[in-house]
Write a protein that holds these residues in place. Structure first.
Motif, short mmCIF file in Angstrom:
data_model
loop_
_atom_site.label_atom_id
_atom_site.label_comp_id
_atom_site.label_asym_id
_atom_site.label_seq_id
_atom_site.Cartn_x
_atom_site.Cartn_y
_atom_site.Cartn_z
N ASN A 79 0.80 -1.23 0.00
CA ASN A 79 0.00 0.00 0.00
C ASN A 79 0.84 1.28 0.00
O ASN A 79 0.35 2.35 0.33
CB ASN A 79 -0.94 0.02 1.21
N SER A 80 2.11 1.17 -0.31
CA SER A 80 2.96 2.35 -0.32
C SER A 80 4.17 2.13 -1.23
O SER A 80 4.50 1.00 -1.60
CB SER A 80 3.44 2.69 1.09
N VAL A 81 4.80 3.22 -1.57
CA VAL A 81 6.05 3.21 -2.33
C VAL A 81 7.04 4.10 -1.57
O VAL A 81 6.72 5.24 -1.23
CB VAL A 81 5.85 3.75 -3.76
N THR A 82 8.22 3.57 -1.28
CA THR A 82 9.23 4.34 -0.57
C THR A 82 10.47 4.48 -1.44
O THR A 82 10.95 3.50 -2.01
CB THR A 82 9.61 3.68 0.77
N VAL A 83 10.96 5.70 -1.54
CA VAL A 83 12.17 5.98 -2.32
C VAL A 83 13.28 6.36 -1.34
O VAL A 83 13.13 7.29 -0.54
CB VAL A 83 11.95 7.11 -3.33
N PHE A 84 14.40 5.63 -1.40
CA PHE A 84 15.57 5.91 -0.59
C PHE A 84 16.65 6.49 -1.49
O PHE A 84 17.12 5.81 -2.41
CB PHE A 84 16.08 4.64 0.11
N VAL A 85 17.03 7.72 -1.26
CA VAL A 85 18.05 8.39 -2.05
C VAL A 85 19.33 8.45 -1.23
O VAL A 85 19.38 9.07 -0.17
CB VAL A 85 17.61 9.82 -2.44
N ARG A 86 20.38 7.77 -1.71
CA ARG A 86 21.66 7.76 -1.00
C ARG A 86 22.41 9.03 -1.33
O ARG A 86 22.78 9.29 -2.48
CB ARG A 86 22.48 6.52 -1.38
N LEU A 87 22.66 9.85 -0.30
CA LEU A 87 23.26 11.16 -0.47
C LEU A 87 24.77 11.11 -0.30
O LEU A 87 25.29 10.32 0.50
CB LEU A 87 22.68 12.13 0.55
N LYS A 88 25.46 11.96 -1.00
CA LYS A 88 26.89 12.14 -0.78
C LYS A 88 27.09 13.22 0.29
O LYS A 88 26.16 13.97 0.61
CB LYS A 88 27.57 12.49 -2.09
N PRO A 89 28.29 13.33 0.86
CA PRO A 89 28.50 14.28 1.97
C PRO A 89 28.28 15.74 1.55
O PRO A 89 28.45 16.11 0.39
CB PRO A 89 29.96 14.02 2.36
N SER A 90 27.90 16.55 2.53
CA SER A 90 27.80 18.01 2.38
C SER A 90 26.83 18.42 1.28
O SER A 90 27.20 19.09 0.31
CB SER A 90 29.19 18.61 2.12
N VAL A 91 25.59 18.00 1.42
CA VAL A 91 24.56 18.42 0.48
C VAL A 91 23.38 19.00 1.25
O VAL A 91 23.21 18.74 2.45
CB VAL A 91 24.08 17.24 -0.41
N GLU A 92 22.56 19.78 0.57
CA GLU A 92 21.35 20.33 1.14
C GLU A 92 20.17 19.92 0.26
O GLU A 92 20.33 19.70 -0.94
CB GLU A 92 21.43 21.86 1.20
N ILE A 93 18.99 19.84 0.88
CA ILE A 93 17.78 19.41 0.17
C ILE A 93 16.80 20.57 0.10
O ILE A 93 16.52 21.23 1.10
CB ILE A 93 17.12 18.21 0.88
N LYS A 94 16.28 20.82 -1.09
CA LYS A 94 15.19 21.77 -1.28
C LYS A 94 14.10 21.09 -2.10
O LYS A 94 14.40 20.39 -3.07
CB LYS A 94 15.67 23.04 -1.98
N SER A 95 12.85 21.30 -1.70
CA SER A 95 11.75 20.66 -2.43
C SER A 95 10.61 21.64 -2.64
O SER A 95 10.43 22.58 -1.85
CB SER A 95 11.25 19.43 -1.67
N VAL A 96 9.86 21.43 -3.71
CA VAL A 96 8.71 22.26 -4.02
C VAL A 96 7.69 21.40 -4.77
O VAL A 96 8.06 20.46 -5.48
CB VAL A 96 9.11 23.48 -4.88
N VAL A 97 6.40 21.70 -4.59
CA VAL A 97 5.34 21.00 -5.29
C VAL A 97 4.73 21.94 -6.32
O VAL A 97 4.34 23.07 -6.00
CB VAL A 97 4.24 20.52 -4.32
N LEU A 98 4.69 21.48 -7.57
CA LEU A 98 4.11 22.27 -8.66
C LEU A 98 2.77 21.67 -9.04
O LEU A 98 2.67 20.47 -9.33
CB LEU A 98 5.06 22.26 -9.87
#
Length: 360
Positions: A79-98
């Motif tokens: 009943n769900s989908v999960t996405v795991f994104v493996r990050l490299k060091p020293s990054v920032e995340i920004k998100s927006v919904v269009l």
């Protein structure tokens, strides 16, 4: 040239979930959603986790290898989908919904950061990544053959059994916190050219992962049965030659790739690092073989060395497992059953987990 490479990435991922864009200074992931789709985002130091509800997509394991993102994994549950994104060091995340009428796009940018990001909040309950946050373990599972290459055919078809076992094994390992990369997750080939196909699989046995397991089903012109596990080596029992040639592509191609693999084995004798890796591969092979034989009661055909092309250049412990004979009247029929395949998958998981706990 750089523009052409970028366009190639965009076109290749146009129908993917997520769609991927590589840009100067950041990596963009775009998730196409329906109006009813709900999602949650959480971040740990090395993983971005996004859980979706109300959407149907396929599972995936994709190497990105951009400056900001190592890879992403799409895990599909009932009943769900999960996405795991493996990050490299020293990054920032920004998100927006269009918003776009009845559809939405979740745009996630992973940006290079001049400073180390602040300590993130712990992810909500139930969103922990499927692997430990310290010293993550990554296992590559290779379901042999696929697509145009059916493999051995008897009471079962090899490519179907190996994929089913790989999917079962992935689920078992993920429950233990192991990240799993599949060389294929459906009835597909990586390339219609067998040498290229095997080469692409072999490239996944790189130093970013912990171990590599290639799953196969055996066959023989005479009545034979049992389970056997291989690690790479140039010493070849003449009685195994036909089997190795078959797994290496068969015919003249199989003979050529076997010769190439044997020449690699001769060079490894002079490479101390490679010898150390072979030692761990042998240990992994014994753990897996022992678990399989104990769980199934199958004939123990032992642990052997052979020049299988798919594990010739592995930079991590790597083995090839033959879980039984497709054309044996009893063993072939056992391989048809879900219960026996689950037993095999559970035994493979036990052997792998034992190695990860004790072998490294």
């Amino acid at each position: 040239m750089r523009l052409l490479a970028f366009l190639g990435v965009v076109l290749a991922s146009a129908l993917a979930f997520p769609r991927l864009g590589l840009h100067e200074g950041y990596t963009r992931l775009v998730f196409d959603l329906e109006a009813k789709t709900q999602y949650q985002i959480a971040q740990s130091p090395d993983t971005l986790t996004i859980r979706f509800q109300g959407i149907k997509v396929g599972a995936a394991d994709v190497d990105v290898s951009s400056p900001q993102v190592a890879s992403y994994q799409v895990v599909v549950a009932s009943n769900s989908v999960t996405v795991f994104v493996r990050l490299k060091p020293s990054v920032e995340i920004k998100s927006v919904v269009l918003e776009d009428g009845n559809r939405r796009r979740l745009v996630v940018d992973v940006l290079a950061s001049a400073q180390a990001p602040a300590k993130p909040n712990p992810p909500p309950k139930g969103l922990e990544p499927p692997r430990p946050r310290t010293q993550p373990k990554v296992v590559v599972i290779d379901p042999g053959h696929g697509g145009v290459d059916s493999g051995a055919v008897g009471f079962v078809v090899e490519k179907e059994v190996t994929l089913d076992l790989a999917l079962r094994l992935r689920q078992l390992l993920q429950k233990e916190g192991i990240e799993v990369v599949l060389t294929r997750s459906s009835d597909t080939h990586l390339s219609p050219d067998k040498a290229t196909d095997l080469g692409l699989r072999a490239e996944m046995a790189n130093s970013k992962r912990n171990l590599f397991v290639s799953i196969h089903v055996n066959s023989a012109p005479n009545v034979a049965q049992g389970i056997e596990t291989y690690y790479f080596g140039s010493v070849l029992d003449p009685s195994l030659l036909a089997q190795v040639i078959r797994e290496n592509g068969g015919g003249e191609l199989g003979r050529r790739l076997t010769q190439e693999a044997q020449s690699v084995g001769e060079r490894l004798v002079r490479d101390l690092i490679a010898q150390s890796n072979l030692k761990f591969s042998r240990q992994l092979a014994h753990y897996v073989q022992g678990a399989l034989v104990q769980a199934t009661g199958a004939v123990d055909r032992g642990v052997r060395q052979a020049p299988f092309y798919v594990i010739r250049n592995a930079r991590i412990p790597a083995i090839l497992v033959e879980v039984g004979f497709a054309n044996h009247p009893e063993e072939g029929r056992r391989l048809q059953t879900e219960a026996y395949r689950q037993t095999l998958a559970q035994a493979l998981a036990r052997g792998i987990l034992r190695f990860l706990s004790n072998g490294e």
